[in-house]
Design a protein around this motif. Structure first.
Motif, PDB file in Angstrom:
ATOM      1  N   THR A 171    -131.969  -3.767 -14.614  1.00 43.13           N
ATOM      2  CA  THR A 171    -130.716  -3.466 -15.324  1.00 43.13           C
ATOM      3  C   THR A 171    -130.751  -3.991 -16.752  1.00 43.13           C
ATOM      4  O   THR A 171    -130.280  -3.346 -17.682  1.00 43.13           O
ATOM      5  N   LEU A 172    -131.343  -5.158 -16.907  1.00 43.45           N
ATOM      6  CA  LEU A 172    -131.443  -5.779 -18.213  1.00 43.45           C
ATOM      7  C   LEU A 172    -132.341  -4.945 -19.124  1.00 43.45           C
ATOM      8  O   LEU A 172    -132.058  -4.743 -20.296  1.00 43.45           O
ATOM      9  N   ILE A 191    -145.866 -16.157 -16.506  1.00 43.57           N
ATOM     10  CA  ILE A 191    -145.148 -15.094 -15.820  1.00 43.57           C
ATOM     11  C   ILE A 191    -143.954 -14.696 -16.654  1.00 43.57           C
ATOM     12  O   ILE A 191    -143.235 -15.537 -17.171  1.00 43.57           O
ATOM     13  N   GLN A 192    -143.753 -13.415 -16.767  1.00 37.53           N
ATOM     14  CA  GLN A 192    -142.557 -12.946 -17.419  1.00 37.53           C
ATOM     15  C   GLN A 192    -141.903 -11.920 -16.511  1.00 37.53           C
ATOM     16  O   GLN A 192    -142.565 -11.000 -16.057  1.00 37.53           O
ATOM     17  N   ARG A 193    -140.632 -12.123 -16.247  1.00 37.78           N
ATOM     18  CA  ARG A 193    -139.951 -11.185 -15.366  1.00 37.78           C
ATOM     19  C   ARG A 193    -138.697 -10.642 -16.028  1.00 37.78           C
ATOM     20  O   ARG A 193    -137.966 -11.370 -16.674  1.00 37.78           O
ATOM     21  N   VAL A 194    -138.474  -9.386 -15.841  1.00 40.81           N
ATOM     22  CA  VAL A 194    -137.264  -8.770 -16.372  1.00 40.81           C
ATOM     23  C   VAL A 194    -136.647  -7.917 -15.277  1.00 40.81           C
ATOM     24  O   VAL A 194    -137.340  -7.111 -14.666  1.00 40.81           O
ATOM     25  N   ASP A 195    -135.368  -8.124 -15.029  1.00 39.02           N
ATOM     26  CA  ASP A 195    -134.702  -7.282 -14.053  1.00 39.02           C
ATOM     27  C   ASP A 195    -134.442  -5.899 -14.644  1.00 39.02           C
ATOM     28  O   ASP A 195    -134.220  -5.756 -15.837  1.00 39.02           O
TER      29      ASP A 195
END
Lengths: 307, 410
Positions: free
Chosen positions: B229-230, B223-227
């Motif tokens: 805003t980032l 799993i890869q998650r990025v918010d």
């Protein structure tokens, strides 16, 4: 061209071979002793990056984390948190186990409580088996690509050029790996992409100089070893302006990414910088000298060089 | 001065720059951004058969991928990217997701739909139904809400309903009872209706049956998650880096190569624009490594100009006229550039076939950028240079950055 004043690349080849071998051997020692510093992509576990929008201080981060551990909310072992980002508002923590969503949310809210306001996160979780597969695939890719490039160069040029090019290209790929091993820089998927594309640039670079050698060969009367040395040196010098300008341009591109690019692209850019530099260096100092050594034997078999 | 050629040259430059200026804003806004630039998450599943002994074929895998995509769709995710990979994997990319937790729990826990008898025996499962055929409707006589279902295998359904006549068939999602329907008589058809108590209930059941056509059991591997805003910050920083690099490269080319350097700068702008247009046309997704590849590709594209110009300067220094220097220089450099690019292309193709995911995306950009750079920075730039030289606009070697003192007598 006044060859007297010019640097003789072929005659000085031993120095450069030694330099390269030294770096590569050092890298190999580091690689065997401590291995690569594999990042989250190649190791099981979870990596959390939090951006809190305020300057973080190390002591407080450690305090938050130890509190989470002692209260049993986070059970996994974790490495020392690193603080970075534009104004030290980003913290990166690597856990040895795969964290569940619950634990991730607890960490996020703990930081949100401590620093107040918005905390955005980037979470990477991986099963290492997958990444290992990727590494093997990358190895295959390099192998297959090398064979095909060899074939093409053998058809368009001759086998000696192909062999010299492949040795020099692998030298460049290993150079990136060696530097990353020596300095314990983190190896992730973008690193792999950087190494693989370094190969692309590097081959480009060798072909340009080899092409010039090929062209000069058509008019050259190679009687002695000296003739061959002069031919190689002249070819390098004739293409020197292009070699330097091109490497400057790509270094500007990679350097800008390194300096101004986002956090997650920095290591990729660094790997590219090393690869591009090595690619330009090996084109000038390694590949041509290798070709000369292969070619020299064919010369001496026909005519003994006047020693 | 040959005004015809000169005017063609300036017209070309003006028209192309005008087209770029006019189309760029909409082009840039249309480009799809990857989740690392927009926020979202990527999940890689490994699939295994629901029951042991069931084969795992390419067909069931793409079926499962399709179900996943439908799920994401029904949850309101825009443009979910779902594709099977290798023997037993499915990669899902969902960018710009707002209700992340809800989406993920539904995506990451693909429910298994079963139809069971009163004693718990499983008679049918999600794979026995025609995908997406269950729908809410109303009984023409009683106006009661009903769910219409369609089965793939008529004989099998008849078999089951014969066995269970007078009894009940219960719909389970994983191990949770969802609803129970009575079986009044054997049904010899591939369609059936389930009576429902309310419209809400009927809608739920229909959706369940449609989503439940998941032929495989999926486990999260990665799993890869990025918010969000980032992601936006990454995009801005990296785009800025690209801009700085471009400006520096322009300056270098113009200062070092003078007039041809200007042509190179112009073709480089064209190169980036064409690359983005191709991207848009292919409906490709731009990711962070993609931007990096684009910036580096620009550097490589300029290499073609550098090789050509250096060669032309060499010919000028050897005492040839500007015109014949251009011809000889173009001819010699073309072979060099093609050989270098073909070898690079070979590396790209291998990377594409062997790599996956991120590496594959990188390989695609590399290959496209090589082809486009040949068009813009070799063919277009040579044509433009020919125009101004034949138009007798550049008579002096100094326009090429060659000093008079360096020119040898023929």
């Amino acid at each position: 061209m006044n060859s007297k004043k010019q640097f003789d690349f072929v005659k000085n080849r031993k120095r450069f071979f030694t330099l390269s071998l030294l770096i590569l051997a050092t890298g190999l020692v580091f690689l065997l002793v401590s291995g690569m510093n594999f990042g989250v992509d190649f190791k099981a576990g979870t990596n959390i990056d939090l951006v809190v929008g305020k300057t973080l201080d190390k002591a407080k981060v450690d305090e938050i984390m130890s509190q989470l551990s002692s209260s049993g909310q986070v059970t996994s072992r974790y490495a020392d948190p690193t603080i970075g980002g534009t104004n030290n508002d980003r913290v990166s923590i690597r856990f040895d186990e795969v964290l569940n969503d619950d634990a991730i949310n607890k960490i996020q809210s703990a930081f949100a409580a401590a620093y107040g306001g918005e905390v955005s996160k980037e979470v990477n979780t991986v099963d290492p088996q997958l990444a290992k597969e990727l590494l093997i695939k990358a190895g295959y890719a390099v192998g297959i690509a090398s064979v095909l490039i060899c074939l093409y160069v053998s058809i368009r040029f001759e086998w000696r050029f192909a062999l010299a090019a492949i040795i020099a290209i692998l030298h460049d790929a290993f150079m990136v790996i060696a530097v990353f091993a020596i300095f314990r820089l983190e190896v992730n998927l973008p690193f792999l992409a950087a190494v693989l594309t370094t190969i692309g640039y590097s081959i480009n670079d060798k072909i340009v100089i080899f092409d010039r050698i090929r062209e000069n060969l058509r008019f050259a009367k190679l009687k002695t070893d000296e003739d061959l040395v002069a031919l190689v040196n002249d070819s390098i010098w004739q293409t020197m302006a292009r070699n330097i300008n091109t490497v400057l341009v790509v270094l500007v591109a990679a350097g800008s990414l390194y300096i101004f690019g986002s956090e997650s692209i920095k290591l990729f850019a660094l790997a590219k910088l090393i690869g591009l530099t090595s690619g330009a260096y090996s084109s000038i100092f390694i590949a041509c000298a290798l070709w000369y050594m292969f070619k020299r034997n064919s010369l001496s078999s026909k005519k003994k060089a006047a020693a | 001065m040959d005004w015809k050629r000169i005017s063609i040259f300036f017209l070309t430059v003006v028209i192309v720059l005008g087209a770029i200026a006019a189309t760029s804003p909409s082009l840039v806004s249309r480009i799809k951004l990857g989740l690392d630039l927009k926020g979202g998450f990527e999940i890689l599943y490994t699939a295994e058969p629901l029951s042991t002994g069931q084969p795992l074929t390419k067909e069931t895998l793409s079926q499962a991928a399709e179900s996943l995509a439908k799920r994401a769709d029904s949850l309101g995710v825009a443009e979910p990217e779902v594709y099977p990979e290798g023997e037993d994997r499915i990669r899902v990319r969902l960018a710009g997701v707002k209700n992340e937790d809800e989406v993920r729990s539904l995506m990451s826990k693909p429910a298994v739909l079963t139809f069971r008898g009163p004693d718990g025996t499983v008679y049918l499962n999600g794979t026995d139904f025609v995908e997406n055929a269950a729908k809410l409707s109303y009984d023409p006589n009683t106006k009661q809400p009903i769910v219409e279902i369609k089965l793939k295998d008529r004989a099998k359904f008849k078999d089951v309903t014969t066995k269970l006549t007078g009894s009940t068939l219960s719909i389970y999602l994983d191990d949770e009872l969802q609803s129970t329907a009575s079986v009044p008589y054997p049904i010899d058809s591939d369609a059936a209706i389930i009576n429902q108590s309310s419209v809400t209930e009927a809608t739920k059941v229909a959706k369940l049956i449609n989503l439940g056509a998941m032929p495989l059991k999926l486990n999260e591997k990665y799993i890869q998650r990025v918010d969000a805003t980032l992601g936006t910050a990454s995009l801005h920083e990296t785009a800025f880096a690209g801009l700085i690099a471009s400006v520096l490269i322009f300056l270098f080319m113009v200062i070092y190569y003078r007039v041809p350097g200007l042509v190179a700068a112009f073709t480089l702008i064209t190169y980036v624009w064409v690359l983005l247009a191709v991207f848009d046309f292919m409906n490709a997704t731009l990711t962070l490594p993609g931007i990096a590849a684009l910036v580096l590709g620009a550097g490589m594209a300029v290499d073609a100009n550098i090789i050509t110009y250096e060669r032309i300067r060499e010919e000028i220094r050897s005492g040839k006229s500007i015109m014949s220097s251009l011809k000889a220089g173009s001819k010699h450099s073309f072979r060099t550039i093609m050989d270098a690019n073909v070898t690079n292309l070979i590396a790209g193709i291998v990377l594409y076939y062997v790599g996956n995911g991120a590496i594959r995306g990188f390989a695609v950009i590399t290959m496209i950028s090589i082809i486009i750079s040949i068009l813009t920075n070799v063919i277009l730039s040579r044509w433009l240079l020919h125009l101004i030289i034949r138009g007798n606009m550049l008579k002096k070697p100094s326009y090429f950055g060659v000093k008079e003192a360096d020119i040898r007598e023929l």
